[in-house]
Scaffold this motif. Structure first.
Motif, PDB file in Angstrom:
ATOM      1  N   GLY A   1       9.563 -60.298 -79.135  1.00 14.65           N
ATOM      2  CA  GLY A   1       8.204 -60.943 -80.075  1.00 14.65           C
ATOM      3  C   GLY A   1       6.832 -60.872 -79.233  1.00 14.65           C
ATOM      4  N   ARG A   2       6.033 -61.517 -80.027  1.00 14.31           N
ATOM      5  CA  ARG A   2       4.485 -61.504 -79.621  1.00 14.31           C
ATOM      6  C   ARG A   2       4.565 -62.573 -78.502  1.00 14.31           C
ATOM      7  N   ARG A   3       3.851 -62.610 -77.267  1.00  9.30           N
ATOM      8  CA  ARG A   3       3.638 -63.602 -76.478  1.00  9.30           C
ATOM      9  C   ARG A   3       2.856 -64.883 -77.359  1.00  9.30           C
ATOM     10  N   ARG A   4       2.647 -65.969 -76.596  1.00  4.14           N
ATOM     11  CA  ARG A   4       2.134 -66.937 -77.119  1.00  4.14           C
ATOM     12  C   ARG A   4       0.420 -66.875 -76.788  1.00  4.14           C
ATOM     13  N   THR A   5      -0.372 -67.444 -77.839  1.00  2.00           N
ATOM     14  CA  THR A   5      -1.783 -66.973 -77.407  1.00  2.00           C
ATOM     15  C   THR A   5      -2.254 -68.086 -76.356  1.00  2.00           C
ATOM     16  N   TYR A   6      -1.672 -69.260 -76.426  1.00  2.00           N
ATOM     17  CA  TYR A   6      -2.278 -70.313 -75.721  1.00  2.00           C
ATOM     18  C   TYR A   6      -0.993 -70.543 -74.559  1.00  2.00           C
ATOM     19  N   LYS A   7      -1.469 -71.071 -73.319  1.00  2.00           N
ATOM     20  CA  LYS A   7      -0.636 -71.404 -72.281  1.00  2.00           C
ATOM     21  C   LYS A   7      -0.224 -72.953 -72.717  1.00  2.00           C
ATOM     22  N   TYR A   8       0.860 -73.451 -72.087  1.00  2.00           N
ATOM     23  CA  TYR A   8       1.444 -74.877 -72.285  1.00  2.00           C
ATOM     24  C   TYR A   8       0.543 -75.716 -72.292  1.00  2.00           C
ATOM     25  N   PRO A   9      -0.247 -75.925 -71.332  1.00  2.00           N
ATOM     26  CA  PRO A   9      -1.160 -77.031 -70.890  1.00  2.00           C
ATOM     27  C   PRO A   9      -2.324 -77.140 -72.301  1.00  2.00           C
ATOM     28  N   ASP A  10      -2.719 -75.752 -72.622  1.00  2.00           N
ATOM     29  CA  ASP A  10      -3.662 -75.835 -73.805  1.00  2.00           C
ATOM     30  C   ASP A  10      -2.868 -76.233 -74.916  1.00  2.00           C
TER      31      ASP A  10
ATOM     32  N   LYS B 187      -0.403 -78.306 -75.380  1.00  2.00           N
ATOM     33  CA  LYS B 187      -0.238 -79.738 -75.182  1.00  2.00           C
ATOM     34  C   LYS B 187      -1.597 -80.561 -75.403  1.00  2.00           C
ATOM     35  N   ARG B 188      -2.516 -80.092 -74.944  1.00  2.00           N
ATOM     36  CA  ARG B 188      -3.992 -80.773 -75.280  1.00  2.00           C
ATOM     37  C   ARG B 188      -4.145 -80.689 -76.934  1.00  2.00           C
ATOM     38  N   MET B 189      -4.044 -79.453 -77.284  1.00  2.00           N
ATOM     39  CA  MET B 189      -4.143 -79.318 -78.792  1.00  2.00           C
ATOM     40  C   MET B 189      -3.174 -80.106 -79.608  1.00  2.00           C
TER      41      MET B 189
ATOM     42  N   ASN C 175      -2.250 -83.025 -78.628  1.00  2.00           N
ATOM     43  CA  ASN C 175      -2.545 -84.624 -78.481  1.00  2.00           C
ATOM     44  C   ASN C 175      -3.957 -84.572 -79.475  1.00  2.00           C
ATOM     45  N   LEU C 176      -4.779 -83.455 -79.524  1.00  2.00           N
ATOM     46  CA  LEU C 176      -5.737 -83.728 -80.543  1.00  2.00           C
ATOM     47  C   LEU C 176      -5.252 -83.889 -82.023  1.00  2.00           C
ATOM     48  N   ILE C 177      -4.218 -83.055 -82.362  1.00  2.00           N
ATOM     49  CA  ILE C 177      -3.634 -82.974 -83.620  1.00  2.00           C
ATOM     50  C   ILE C 177      -3.119 -84.578 -84.084  1.00  2.00           C
ATOM     51  N   ARG C 178      -2.545 -84.932 -83.061  1.00  2.00           N
ATOM     52  CA  ARG C 178      -2.004 -86.302 -83.149  1.00  2.00           C
ATOM     53  C   ARG C 178      -3.146 -87.111 -83.588  1.00  2.00           C
ATOM     54  N   GLU C 179      -4.472 -87.217 -82.843  1.00  2.00           N
ATOM     55  CA  GLU C 179      -5.403 -87.964 -83.015  1.00  2.00           C
ATOM     56  C   GLU C 179      -6.040 -87.801 -84.226  1.00  2.00           C
ATOM     57  N   HIS C 180      -6.567 -86.425 -84.484  1.00  2.00           N
ATOM     58  CA  HIS C 180      -7.522 -86.145 -85.605  1.00  2.00           C
ATOM     59  C   HIS C 180      -6.797 -85.211 -86.757  1.00  2.00           C
ATOM     60  N   GLY C 181      -5.524 -85.093 -86.543  1.00  2.00           N
ATOM     61  CA  GLY C 181      -5.065 -84.008 -87.609  1.00  2.00           C
ATOM     62  C   GLY C 181      -5.187 -82.637 -87.523  1.00  2.00           C
ATOM     63  N   ALA C 182      -4.894 -81.827 -88.075  1.00  2.00           N
ATOM     64  CA  ALA C 182      -5.126 -80.296 -88.002  1.00  2.00           C
ATOM     65  C   ALA C 182      -6.391 -79.975 -88.315  1.00  2.00           C
ATOM     66  N   ARG C 183      -6.925 -80.471 -89.348  1.00  2.00           N
ATOM     67  CA  ARG C 183      -8.301 -79.832 -89.785  1.00  2.00           C
ATOM     68  C   ARG C 183      -9.437 -80.586 -88.884  1.00  2.00           C
TER      69      ARG C 183
ATOM     70  N   ILE D  45       1.538 -75.095 -83.614  1.00  2.00           N
ATOM     71  CA  ILE D  45       1.621 -75.822 -82.560  1.00  2.00           C
ATOM     72  C   ILE D  45       2.016 -77.494 -82.755  1.00  2.00           C
ATOM     73  N   ALA D  46       1.941 -78.066 -84.256  1.00  2.00           N
ATOM     74  CA  ALA D  46       2.238 -79.030 -84.379  1.00  2.00           C
ATOM     75  C   ALA D  46       3.784 -79.069 -84.781  1.00  2.00           C
ATOM     76  N   LYS D  47       4.181 -78.127 -85.331  1.00  2.00           N
ATOM     77  CA  LYS D  47       5.603 -77.954 -85.447  1.00  2.00           C
ATOM     78  C   LYS D  47       6.447 -77.747 -84.198  1.00  2.00           C
ATOM     79  N   GLU D  48       5.985 -77.419 -83.268  1.00  2.00           N
ATOM     80  CA  GLU D  48       6.707 -77.204 -81.800  1.00  2.00           C
ATOM     81  C   GLU D  48       6.478 -78.334 -81.223  1.00  2.00           C
TER      82      GLU D  48
END
Length: 67
Positions: free
Chosen positions: A8-17, A19-21, A23-31, A49-52
């Motif tokens: 399959g296709r490689r991930r667009t963002y590396k794991y640290p990116d 993980k940072r996103m 944390n932002l999703i937990r704080e602000h939601g997806a939108r 990413i939220a599902k992962e």
């Protein structure tokens, strides 16, 4: 089999990116995360990413805070 490659296709963002996103999703939601980030990112990517990271998001929009 000489080597093993992931299918399959490689991930667009590396794991640290991602993980940072997450944390932002937990704080602000997806939108809200889309607005906070300096770069443009697809909402479906944020939802993946939220599902992962097993972040449970509520359906629909949140009510706005009173001014």
């Amino acid at each position: 089999m000489v080597g093993h490659e992931n299918r399959g296709r490689r991930r667009t963002y590396k794991y640290p990116d991602r993980k940072r996103m997450a944390n932002l999703i937990r704080e602000h939601g997806a939108r809200g995360t889309r607005e906070v980030l300096s770069r443009q990112i697809c909402l479906n990517t944020l939802l993946a990413i939220a599902k992962e990271f097993e972040i449970e998001l509520k359906k629909g929009r949140r009510p706005r805070r009173a001014a």
